[in-house]
Design a protein around this motif. Structure first.
Motif, PDB file in Angstrom:
ATOM      1  N   GLN A 198       0.852  -1.166  -0.119  1.00  0.00           N
ATOM      2  CA  GLN A 198       0.059  -0.049   0.225  1.00  0.00           C
ATOM      3  C   GLN A 198       0.821   1.183   0.096  1.00  0.00           C
ATOM      4  N   HIS A 214      -4.478   0.994  -0.984  1.00  0.00           N
ATOM      5  CA  HIS A 214      -4.194  -0.023  -0.639  1.00  0.00           C
ATOM      6  C   HIS A 214      -4.058  -1.233  -1.130  1.00  0.00           C
ATOM      7  N   ASP A 235       4.197   1.137   3.602  1.00  0.00           N
ATOM      8  CA  ASP A 235       4.052  -0.495   4.054  1.00  0.00           C
ATOM      9  C   ASP A 235       5.456  -0.930   4.779  1.00  0.00           C
TER      10      ASP A 235
END
Length: 258
Positions: A198, A214, A235
């Motif tokens: 993401q 995402h 992330d």
């Protein structure tokens, strides 16, 4: 430029071979549930996974340029041109279906791949002889950058796949915390599918707030003038995006989906 994010709930779904093949469809056919029905000549985009070895039987195509791009596992392709071929992870199979061809497909267990359709001017396309070409992962230009990202050029410019439709495609991996910048040509739309991780998507050189996306989200960004987007991996794991640029509009009539 305003980027729009489409969650999995806004995308279509499908399945084959009794559910052995499951599909998420950023761009699907009518009735499959996708909010986006096409983006210029980008006509159809299915993201398929297989739970075990699975088949899709012989079926016809005409006019469209159809690519299968393998992420994991392998894909078999057989057709009425006499093709009998399998490609592995990172490889691609391309049909320019022209006046008509039928093909069948087989996915290995735990395969992950895309089938993507591009629409050239169909009246002209259907006068051409159908063709099939296959490309292995090593044939595609690939660059790793010290800034923490890797880019694989799949379609267009100096990539091995050249289509009649005006298409460019990249497979991009961005390390945790790293930034990747990508230019969108004036009059074109950049589409992106987040197949891993993401991040955020913003416009370079502006004060506009980046949008978040995402895993499994589909992003669209249309540029009236040349624009650079800034993509950041938020992330802890590497992020992977499939990017496809297409003209926002074309000068030929486009097929209407049913």
């Amino acid at each position: 430029m305003q980027a729009r994010v489409y969650t999995p709930a806004m995308q279509g779904i499908g399945e084959f071979d009794g559910g052995k093949i499951k599909e998420q469809k950023p761009i699907g056919f009518s009735g499959e549930g996708s909010v986006i029905k096409r983006v210029g000549p980008l006509f159809y985009w299915a993201w398929a996974t297989s739970s075990s070895e699975a088949m899709i039987g012989l079926h016809p195509h005409q006019g469209f340029e159809i690519m299968t791009y393998v992420v994991e596992g392998s894909a078999f392709h057989g057709d009425t041109l006499g093709t009998d071929s399998t490609v592995g992870a990172g490889g691609a199979q391309v049909m320019q279906t022209g006046s008509g061809v039928s093909h069948q497909e087989k996915l290995s267990a735990n395969a992950e791949l895309f089938q993507i359709w591009f629409e050239p001017e169909l009246t002209e396309a259907m006068r051409r002889e159908p063709t099939y070409r296959q490309y292995e992962h090593e044939e595609f230009p690939q660059e790793s950058h010290e800034a923490g990202y890797k880019v694989k050029r799949v379609i267009g410019t100096d990539a091995p796949i050249q289509l009649v439709a005006d298409i460019k495609m990249w497979d991009v991996e961005v390390n945790s915390g790293a930034h990747y910048q990508h230019k969108i040509d004036a009059g074109y739309t950049l589409t992106a599918l987040a197949i891993r991780g993401q991040g955020t998507w913003g416009e370079s050189g502006t004060s506009k707030q980046p949008v978040q996306f995402h895993h499994k989200d589909f992003i669209l960004a249309a540029a009236e003038s040349e624009t650079e987007v800034a993509i950041t991996n938020t992330d802890e794991e590497p992020m992977r995006l499939i990017l496809i640029q297409v003209p926002t509009t074309v000068r030929y009539p486009l097929y209407r989906k049913r």
